[in-house]
Design a protein around this motif. Structure first.
Motif, PDB file in Angstrom:
ATOM      1  N   ILE A  33       0.844  -1.196   0.000  1.00  0.00           N
ATOM      2  CA  ILE A  33       0.000   0.000   0.000  1.00  0.00           C
ATOM      3  C   ILE A  33       0.876   1.242   0.000  1.00  0.00           C
ATOM      4  O   ILE A  33       1.853   1.330   0.770  1.00  0.00           O
ATOM      5  CB  ILE A  33      -0.931   0.010   1.231  1.00  0.00           C
ATOM      6  CG1 ILE A  33      -1.817  -1.243   1.226  1.00  0.00           C
ATOM      7  CG2 ILE A  33      -1.790   1.263   1.266  1.00  0.00           C
ATOM      8  CD1 ILE A  33      -2.715  -1.365   2.440  1.00  0.00           C
ATOM      9  N   ALA A  58      -1.258  -0.748  -4.036  1.00  0.00           N
ATOM     10  CA  ALA A  58      -0.417  -0.889  -5.225  1.00  0.00           C
ATOM     11  C   ALA A  58      -0.402  -2.321  -5.738  1.00  0.00           C
ATOM     12  O   ALA A  58      -0.349  -2.550  -6.946  1.00  0.00           O
ATOM     13  CB  ALA A  58       1.008  -0.424  -4.915  1.00  0.00           C
ATOM     14  N   VAL A  61       0.458   8.333  -9.269  1.00  0.00           N
ATOM     15  CA  VAL A  61       0.778   6.928  -9.512  1.00  0.00           C
ATOM     16  C   VAL A  61       0.301   6.587 -10.915  1.00  0.00           C
ATOM     17  O   VAL A  61      -0.890   6.724 -11.232  1.00  0.00           O
ATOM     18  CB  VAL A  61       0.114   6.013  -8.466  1.00  0.00           C
ATOM     19  CG1 VAL A  61       0.557   4.571  -8.671  1.00  0.00           C
ATOM     20  CG2 VAL A  61       0.445   6.479  -7.051  1.00  0.00           C
ATOM     21  N   ALA A 107      -3.849   6.831  -9.644  1.00  0.00           N
ATOM     22  CA  ALA A 107      -4.102   7.413  -8.319  1.00  0.00           C
ATOM     23  C   ALA A 107      -3.417   8.762  -8.236  1.00  0.00           C
ATOM     24  O   ALA A 107      -2.350   8.977  -8.827  1.00  0.00           O
ATOM     25  CB  ALA A 107      -3.602   6.495  -7.198  1.00  0.00           C
ATOM     26  N   ASP A 108      -4.048   9.665  -7.502  1.00  0.00           N
ATOM     27  CA  ASP A 108      -3.506  10.989  -7.237  1.00  0.00           C
ATOM     28  C   ASP A 108      -3.545  11.195  -5.723  1.00  0.00           C
ATOM     29  O   ASP A 108      -4.602  11.465  -5.152  1.00  0.00           O
ATOM     30  CB  ASP A 108      -4.324  12.064  -7.948  1.00  0.00           C
ATOM     31  CG  ASP A 108      -3.704  13.452  -7.802  1.00  0.00           C
ATOM     32  OD1 ASP A 108      -2.649  13.574  -7.136  1.00  0.00           O
ATOM     33  OD2 ASP A 108      -4.272  14.418  -8.350  1.00  0.00           O
ATOM     34  N   LEU A 109      -2.404  11.030  -5.090  1.00  0.00           N
ATOM     35  CA  LEU A 109      -2.310  11.114  -3.628  1.00  0.00           C
ATOM     36  C   LEU A 109      -1.994  12.555  -3.249  1.00  0.00           C
ATOM     37  O   LEU A 109      -0.842  12.924  -3.027  1.00  0.00           O
ATOM     38  CB  LEU A 109      -1.235  10.153  -3.111  1.00  0.00           C
ATOM     39  CG  LEU A 109      -1.380   8.699  -3.581  1.00  0.00           C
ATOM     40  CD1 LEU A 109      -0.228   7.849  -3.057  1.00  0.00           C
ATOM     41  CD2 LEU A 109      -2.711   8.119  -3.155  1.00  0.00           C
ATOM     42  N   ARG A 135       1.128   5.060   0.986  1.00  0.00           N
ATOM     43  CA  ARG A 135       0.476   5.941   1.965  1.00  0.00           C
ATOM     44  C   ARG A 135       1.198   7.279   1.994  1.00  0.00           C
ATOM     45  O   ARG A 135       2.433   7.334   2.026  1.00  0.00           O
ATOM     46  CB  ARG A 135       0.497   5.317   3.355  1.00  0.00           C
ATOM     47  CG  ARG A 135      -0.008   6.228   4.451  1.00  0.00           C
ATOM     48  CD  ARG A 135       0.222   5.648   5.824  1.00  0.00           C
ATOM     49  NE  ARG A 135      -0.775   4.637   6.156  1.00  0.00           N
ATOM     50  CZ  ARG A 135      -0.767   3.947   7.297  1.00  0.00           C
ATOM     51  NH1 ARG A 135       0.193   4.159   8.173  1.00  0.00           N
ATOM     52  NH2 ARG A 135      -1.693   3.052   7.529  1.00  0.00           N
ATOM     53  N   ASP A 191      -3.890   9.895   2.390  1.00  0.00           N
ATOM     54  CA  ASP A 191      -4.387   9.125   1.249  1.00  0.00           C
ATOM     55  C   ASP A 191      -3.608   7.816   1.114  1.00  0.00           C
ATOM     56  O   ASP A 191      -2.402   7.762   1.351  1.00  0.00           O
ATOM     57  CB  ASP A 191      -4.252   9.930  -0.044  1.00  0.00           C
ATOM     58  CG  ASP A 191      -5.340  10.982  -0.175  1.00  0.00           C
ATOM     59  OD1 ASP A 191      -6.234  11.001   0.688  1.00  0.00           O
ATOM     60  OD2 ASP A 191      -5.288  11.792  -1.126  1.00  0.00           O
ATOM     61  N   GLU A 192      -4.333   6.762   0.702  1.00  0.00           N
ATOM     62  CA  GLU A 192      -3.724   5.454   0.505  1.00  0.00           C
ATOM     63  C   GLU A 192      -4.154   4.882  -0.844  1.00  0.00           C
ATOM     64  O   GLU A 192      -5.227   5.212  -1.354  1.00  0.00           O
ATOM     65  CB  GLU A 192      -4.123   4.481   1.626  1.00  0.00           C
ATOM     66  CG  GLU A 192      -3.580   4.856   2.997  1.00  0.00           C
ATOM     67  CD  GLU A 192      -3.944   3.819   4.056  1.00  0.00           C
ATOM     68  OE1 GLU A 192      -4.650   2.852   3.703  1.00  0.00           O
ATOM     69  OE2 GLU A 192      -3.520   3.976   5.213  1.00  0.00           O
ATOM     70  N   TYR A 193      -3.295   4.028  -1.387  1.00  0.00           N
ATOM     71  CA  TYR A 193      -3.604   3.341  -2.644  1.00  0.00           C
ATOM     72  C   TYR A 193      -2.987   1.946  -2.576  1.00  0.00           C
ATOM     73  O   TYR A 193      -1.795   1.802  -2.274  1.00  0.00           O
ATOM     74  CB  TYR A 193      -3.056   4.110  -3.842  1.00  0.00           C
ATOM     75  CG  TYR A 193      -3.231   3.367  -5.152  1.00  0.00           C
ATOM     76  CD1 TYR A 193      -4.491   3.219  -5.726  1.00  0.00           C
ATOM     77  CD2 TYR A 193      -2.137   2.811  -5.808  1.00  0.00           C
ATOM     78  CE1 TYR A 193      -4.650   2.533  -6.908  1.00  0.00           C
ATOM     79  CE2 TYR A 193      -2.295   2.124  -6.996  1.00  0.00           C
ATOM     80  CZ  TYR A 193      -3.554   1.991  -7.546  1.00  0.00           C
ATOM     81  OH  TYR A 193      -3.729   1.297  -8.716  1.00  0.00           O
TER      82      TYR A 193
END
Length: 423
Positions: free
Chosen positions: A132, A199, A180, A188-190, A134, A195-197
């Motif tokens: 992830i 991966a 990302v 993704a745009d953190l 973060r 914010d988390e994505y």
């Protein structure tokens, strides 16, 4: 027998047996032969009653042994510490992420005295851990992000219907404003704190033979292995999130100005394109207020068409709350620089040049620059902050103007119900 010991025998033609008892001699011989790296010292090897021939030199002996040791183990490159790595501002990174593998299921049967048909009791394997991304506001660059990450594997199942433990989550700390991408697609745009994505997903755990128990199959022996984790190649791209962005043509003195007002240490030289990577400096005020200022590498005419450094650094201007147009006052017609810079920003993104800004006229310490200042202010129709980053002249006016722009930004954000950026 090593070369150092052979040289030692050559230095003592009388022989070591006449001076040293046989036991001591054999023990010392085994010790010398067993040592891989042994550099003799004149004081350590030669006893008080030993004499060197006049034609022998202990220096040659030590040099030859040292050369032998040097050839045995070459020097390795000294690794950079984490602190040294973080000195460099990295704004893009290619990362291979792989989720953890799921644990295997188990095929076994319950065994207990006086219970002949206990049935299957193989447990399922645990799921693999996710990887992830973060957002961490303490991280300001992608320099600490590695090129490869492997998630934690799940544990295998066990007897007595015991399920395996799931793999732990692996968090990758990235700075605020990280894009990302997978290929050319933004996934993704953190851009907000916390914010988390995900991966890479972890693999599913395998099933034990208890899972396959059915009315028509009371003694299954089937079990499945764990699944491998998801594997992806991601491209991380950082759009600098700073309060102020310094924009100017090459050799305008942006790096020198950033060194003069903040704690950043970008490279300074007299040739164009000295700065090839963006730098962020923090300006500290007495009331514990901090303002982040980004030094955007020099733009050229046609940068919006990806000429020169091009769009690689124009993206860093997008998320700056206000701008500082740095003008080289020593060149002929310096007012054209402001017009060209605004044109490039407007072509890259509509409305970017209309953000709150201040014009900084640098190199006022030069006589020709001071002579052009009145005409610059007359053509621009607004006051320019004339200063010298080299001598520190009139830096106070820039710091006060920078604080005013920041306070206006904070008031606007609070009026819209949003939390202003903090460093």
């Amino acid at each position: 027998m090593g070369p150092c010991f052979a040289a030692l025998l050559w230095l003592h033609p009388v022989g070591l047996g006449a001076m040293i008892p046989s036991r001591l001699f054999s023990a010392r011989l085994r010790l010398l032969e067993g040592m891989g790296r042994w550099t003799p010292s004149t004081q350590a090897v030669l006893g008080p009653g030993w004499l060197l021939p006049q034609h022998a030199s202990p220096r040659l002996l030590s040099v030859s042994c040292a050369d032998g040791a040097k050839h045995q183990e070459p020097r390795r490159k000294k690794l950079l510490s984490e602190k040294q790595l973080k000195r460099h501002f990295v704004d893009h990174r290619r990362v291979l992420v792989r989720g953890g593998r799921g644990g295997d299921g188990v095929s076994c049967f319950h065994s207990e005295p006086r219970k002949e048909f206990g049935g299957p009791d193989g447990g399922d394997g645990g799921n693999g851990g996710h990887v992830i991304l973060r957002v961490d506001q303490q991280v300001k660059s992608l320099a600490s992000v590695l090129s490869r990450y492997q998630g934690f594997d799940g544990e295998d199942g066990g007897r007595k219907n015991c399920f395996g433990r799931n793999g732990a989550l692996l968090y990758i700390r990235v700075p605020l404003g990280t894009l990302v991408k997978e290929g050319h697609e933004v996934v993704a745009d953190l851009s907000h704190p916390g914010d988390e994505y995900v991966a890479a997903l972890g693999g599913a755990g395998g099933k034990g033979n208890r899972f396959f128990l059915a009315n028509d199959n009371r003694a299954p022996v089937t079990c499945t292995p764990g699944q491998p984790g998801q594997e992806r190649v991601l491209f991380l791209e950082l759009k600098t999130v700073a309060h102020a962005g310094m924009v100017g043509f090459p050799n305008a003195g942006k790096s020198s100005l950033l060194r003069a007002i903040s704690n950043a240490k970008p490279t300074v030289a007299s040739y164009p394109f000295t700065t090839l990577n963006p730098h962020v400096g923090i300006v500290h005020y007495e009331d514990h207020q901090q303002i982040a200022v980004a030094d955007i590498p020099g733009l050229v005419r046609g940068a919006h068409r990806n000429r020169g450094l091009g769009c690689a650094f124009l993206r860093h201007v997008e998320r700056c709350r206000f701008l500082l147009f740095v003008v080289d006052l020593s060149v002929p017609e310096p007012w054209t620089q402001v017009e060209d810079l605004k044109y490039e920003l407007e072509k890259y993104e509509e409305g970017l040049s209309a953000r709150p800004h201040a014009i900084v006229a640098n190199k006022i310490d030069l006589p020709e620059a001071r002579a052009r200042l009145p005409e610059l202010q007359a053509r621009l129709g607004q006051k320019a902050i004339a200063l010298s980053a080299a001598t520190g002249e009139n830096l106070e006016e820039l710091l006060l103007r920078l604080k005013d722009l920041h306070e206006e930004h904070v008031a606007n954000e609070l009026a819209r119900g949003r939390q202003p950026l903090r460093w």
